[in-house]
Motif scaffolding. Structure first.
Motif, mmCIF file in Angstrom:
data_model
loop_
_atom_site.group_PDB
_atom_site.id
_atom_site.type_symbol
_atom_site.label_atom_id
_atom_site.label_comp_id
_atom_site.label_asym_id
_atom_site.label_seq_id
_atom_site.Cartn_x
_atom_site.Cartn_y
_atom_site.Cartn_z
ATOM 1 N N GLY A 95 0.798 -1.214 0.000
ATOM 2 C CA GLY A 95 0.000 0.000 0.000
ATOM 3 C C GLY A 95 0.833 1.267 0.000
ATOM 4 O O GLY A 95 0.325 2.336 -0.330
ATOM 5 N N GLY A 96 2.121 1.179 0.399
ATOM 6 C CA GLY A 96 2.995 2.330 0.258
ATOM 7 C C GLY A 96 3.508 2.968 1.524
ATOM 8 O O GLY A 96 4.343 3.882 1.457
ATOM 9 N N ALA A 97 3.044 2.550 2.700
ATOM 10 C CA ALA A 97 3.532 3.149 3.935
ATOM 11 C C ALA A 97 5.020 2.849 4.111
ATOM 12 O O ALA A 97 5.458 1.705 3.945
ATOM 13 C CB ALA A 97 2.753 2.619 5.135
ATOM 14 N N VAL A 98 5.799 3.877 4.445
ATOM 15 C CA VAL A 98 7.230 3.698 4.691
ATOM 16 C C VAL A 98 7.421 3.224 6.129
ATOM 17 O O VAL A 98 7.058 3.919 7.088
ATOM 18 C CB VAL A 98 8.005 5.007 4.459
ATOM 19 N N ARG A 99 7.979 2.023 6.288
ATOM 20 C CA ARG A 99 8.222 1.511 7.637
ATOM 21 C C ARG A 99 9.469 2.161 8.239
ATOM 22 O O ARG A 99 9.480 2.522 9.409
ATOM 23 C CB ARG A 99 8.365 -0.009 7.623
ATOM 24 N N TRP A 100 10.522 2.268 7.462
ATOM 25 C CA TRP A 100 11.745 2.923 7.926
ATOM 26 C C TRP A 100 12.642 3.235 6.732
ATOM 27 O O TRP A 100 12.415 2.749 5.624
ATOM 28 C CB TRP A 100 12.500 2.080 8.951
ATOM 29 N N GLU A 101 13.647 4.064 6.989
ATOM 30 C CA GLU A 101 14.630 4.401 5.968
ATOM 31 C C GLU A 101 15.989 4.568 6.636
ATOM 32 O O GLU A 101 16.091 5.186 7.703
ATOM 33 C CB GLU A 101 14.240 5.685 5.234
ATOM 34 N N VAL A 102 17.024 3.999 6.023
ATOM 35 C CA VAL A 102 18.407 4.186 6.460
ATOM 36 C C VAL A 102 19.130 4.955 5.363
ATOM 37 O O VAL A 102 19.333 4.437 4.265
ATOM 38 C CB VAL A 102 19.105 2.838 6.736
ATOM 39 N N ARG A 103 19.483 6.213 5.654
ATOM 40 C CA ARG A 103 20.198 7.018 4.673
ATOM 41 C C ARG A 103 21.678 6.682 4.695
ATOM 42 O O ARG A 103 22.243 6.295 5.728
ATOM 43 C CB ARG A 103 19.993 8.502 4.969
ATOM 44 N N HIS A 104 22.321 6.859 3.545
ATOM 45 C CA HIS A 104 23.752 6.589 3.445
ATOM 46 C C HIS A 104 24.360 7.528 2.413
ATOM 47 O O HIS A 104 23.657 8.334 1.783
ATOM 48 C CB HIS A 104 24.005 5.124 3.072
ATOM 49 N N GLY A 105 25.655 7.455 2.224
ATOM 50 C CA GLY A 105 26.333 8.294 1.254
ATOM 51 C C GLY A 105 25.805 8.072 -0.155
ATOM 52 O O GLY A 105 25.349 6.980 -0.505
ATOM 53 N N CYS A 106 25.880 9.112 -0.984
ATOM 54 C CA CYS A 106 25.366 9.025 -2.348
ATOM 55 C C CYS A 106 26.213 8.071 -3.169
ATOM 56 O O CYS A 106 27.450 8.078 -3.102
ATOM 57 C CB CYS A 106 25.374 10.416 -2.976
ATOM 58 N N ARG A 107 25.539 7.259 -3.988
ATOM 59 C CA ARG A 107 26.252 6.265 -4.794
ATOM 60 C C ARG A 107 26.806 6.837 -6.094
ATOM 61 O O ARG A 107 27.494 6.127 -6.818
ATOM 62 C CB ARG A 107 25.349 5.070 -5.081
ATOM 63 N N HIS A 108 26.512 8.103 -6.385
ATOM 64 C CA HIS A 108 27.233 8.764 -7.469
ATOM 65 C C HIS A 108 28.595 9.167 -6.907
ATOM 66 O O HIS A 108 28.693 9.997 -6.018
ATOM 67 C CB HIS A 108 26.473 9.988 -7.964
ATOM 68 N N ARG A 109 29.651 8.539 -7.423
ATOM 69 C CA ARG A 109 30.955 8.609 -6.768
ATOM 70 C C ARG A 109 31.480 10.032 -6.617
ATOM 71 O O ARG A 109 32.216 10.335 -5.685
ATOM 72 C CB ARG A 109 31.961 7.732 -7.523
ATOM 73 N N ALA A 110 31.120 10.932 -7.520
ATOM 74 C CA ALA A 110 31.610 12.309 -7.447
ATOM 75 C C ALA A 110 30.800 13.179 -6.487
ATOM 76 O O ALA A 110 31.151 14.325 -6.251
ATOM 77 C CB ALA A 110 31.598 12.937 -8.840
ATOM 78 N N CYS A 111 29.724 12.628 -5.936
ATOM 79 C CA CYS A 111 28.833 13.407 -5.068
ATOM 80 C C CYS A 111 29.141 13.100 -3.598
ATOM 81 O O CYS A 111 29.208 11.922 -3.211
ATOM 82 C CB CYS A 111 27.380 13.083 -5.377
ATOM 83 N N ARG A 112 29.307 14.136 -2.788
ATOM 84 C CA ARG A 112 29.579 13.965 -1.363
ATOM 85 C C ARG A 112 28.394 14.398 -0.497
ATOM 86 O O ARG A 112 28.540 14.612 0.701
ATOM 87 C CB ARG A 112 30.817 14.780 -0.971
ATOM 88 N N GLU A 113 27.223 14.517 -1.103
ATOM 89 C CA GLU A 113 26.039 14.950 -0.361
ATOM 90 C C GLU A 113 25.415 13.775 0.389
ATOM 91 O O GLU A 113 25.464 12.635 -0.052
ATOM 92 C CB GLU A 113 25.010 15.550 -1.315
ATOM 93 N N MET A 114 24.824 14.097 1.542
ATOM 94 C CA MET A 114 23.940 13.162 2.227
ATOM 95 C C MET A 114 22.522 13.611 1.885
ATOM 96 O O MET A 114 21.947 14.485 2.534
ATOM 97 C CB MET A 114 24.169 13.195 3.734
ATOM 98 N N HIS A 115 21.958 13.074 0.830
ATOM 99 C CA HIS A 115 20.655 13.530 0.347
ATOM 100 C C HIS A 115 19.557 13.173 1.348
ATOM 101 O O HIS A 115 19.554 12.094 1.936
ATOM 102 C CB HIS A 115 20.346 12.893 -1.008
ATOM 103 N N ARG A 116 18.623 14.088 1.484
ATOM 104 C CA ARG A 116 17.456 13.848 2.337
ATOM 105 C C ARG A 116 16.333 13.162 1.582
ATOM 106 O O ARG A 116 15.481 12.517 2.186
ATOM 107 C CB ARG A 116 16.964 15.166 2.938
ATOM 108 N N SER A 117 16.326 13.325 0.246
ATOM 109 C CA SER A 117 15.248 12.733 -0.536
ATOM 110 C C SER A 117 15.707 12.522 -1.970
ATOM 111 O O SER A 117 16.684 13.134 -2.429
ATOM 112 C CB SER A 117 14.002 13.624 -0.520
#
Length: 367
Positions: A95-117
């Motif tokens: 149905g789409g409910a988000v149970r949880w999310e674990v953020r991590h470093g961006c997988r674009h190697r040249a990017c050093r952002e910790m994206h929020r979304s």
């Protein structure tokens, strides 16, 4: 003499042509599911036995980002989907409910952002071609193993932007353990073991190599084995869990390893074990066959293997019944109807191929 495969079942589900990945079978024998990753969601169908057939739709999970931005999987009981994306691992309920999310470093190697979304980079062309991680459920569904890019928290030092292997609690996303994967992955695949406390991770580094990692979780600590640092692609685990089927990075040898210590139990060289394709030019020194990164164990010793990639320039791709005990040379498998692509073993004596651009799954058995 070739062996003709026997068709066990042809399984098809409603399929938006061109907007979904090929059908995939998840789960152990007796608890199979048919999964298709579409552009906007994951759809999971139960597989019923005797005869093998598609049951009703078990669950549908709206996707948090398009399918080119990562890999995805579902729990053995169809109760949860996990999306391993460019910036996060997200667990989604039916149905789409988000149970949880674990953020991590961006997988674009040249990017050093910790994206929020996802929206932060959705329109950036370079992020479309980022490296990919993966996630996999343990055999009992009680653990999630995830291969991610560090760091896991904002403000971590730059040298923390390494690949990590996590063990997660599927109930709330708690990180139970983590280890440095000691790799720089372009992509990865999790290969489950019958013992839910063990998991294989096959990592692709493009032309650089294919490190294999084997994880063991004792309830408190994650230990990781690299089996001597050899470049091996993990194809499958035998039904007992005691043997691993691998293919070398350069695809010349198939090796069976002991899961406990990584010792080589059998090794089969493609150039000497299987014949050159009958369509090859006799004096072409570059027409040697090699193994595909595909197949798996049918039982403890027999495996389904293929040489499609090396054959395609010369004609029809070939599949092989390969006795890893060495008692018999690989025997070519033929089919009563056209089959394209690679085989995938199901561990119960059968294997599957796909047809109709991935919309139909054909299950085969030995004659």
């Amino acid at each position: 003499m070739p062996l003709q495969a026997r068709l066990v079942a042809a399984l098809a589900v409603p399929f938006p042509a061109g907007r979904a990945d090929a059908l995939e079978v998840l789960g152990p024998p007796g608890r199979r599911m048919l999964l298709q990753r579409c552009e906007d969601d994951i759809v999971v169908h139960a597989l019923e036995d005797d005869p093998l057939r598609v049951g009703g739709e078990t669950a549908r999970f709206p996707a948090p980002w398009p399918r080119r931005f990562g890999r995805s999987t579902a729990a053995p009981d169809g109760s949860l989907a996990v999306f391993a994306g460019t910036h996060a691992v997200r667990a989604v309920e039916p149905g789409g409910a988000v149970r949880w999310e674990v953020r991590h470093g961006c997988r674009h190697r040249a990017c050093r952002e910790m994206h929020r979304s996802f929206d932060e980079y959705a329109g950036e062309r370079n992020h479309r071609y980022a490296e990919q991680g993966s996630a996999g459920f343990s055999a009992d569904g009680e653990l999630i193993w995830a291969h991610v890019r560090g760091p896991l928290s904002p403000g971590a030092p730059d040298d923390d932007s390494r690949d990590e292997w996590l063990v997660l609690d599927p109930r709330d996303g708690t990180v139970l353990a983590r280890a440095d994967a000691r790799a720089a992955a372009a992509g990865s695949v999790h290969v489950p073991h019958p013992d839910p406390r063990q998991m294989g991770l096959s990592i692709g580094e493009g032309q650089e190599g294919s490190p294999l990692r084997w994880g063991r979780w004792d309830g408190r600590q994650l230990t990781m084995d690299d089996f001597g640092g050899r470049d091996l692609v993990l194809i499958g685990v035998s039904p007992s869990g005691g043997r691993l089927m691998t293919v070398t990075h350069d695809q010349d040898r198939l090796a069976v390893l002991d899961v406990e210590d990584g010792s080589v139990l059998a090794e089969i060289d493609a150039g000497s074990a299987i014949a050159r394709h009958p369509g090859t030019e006799p004096d072409n020194d570059e027409a040697e066959p090699y193994w595909d990164y595909a197949g798996g164990f049918l039982d403890e010793t027999d495996a389904i293997t293929s040489s499609v990639e090396s054959d395609e320039e010369w004609g029809e791709g070939r599949h092989w019944l390969t006795d890893t005990s060495g008692a018999h040379a690989p025997r070519r498998i033929t089919y009563p109807l056209p089959v394209t692509g690679l085989p995938t073993a199901l561990g119960d004596g059968t294997w599957y191929t796909t047809a109709d651009a991935g919309a139909t799954l054909q299950v085969w058995a030995r004659p």
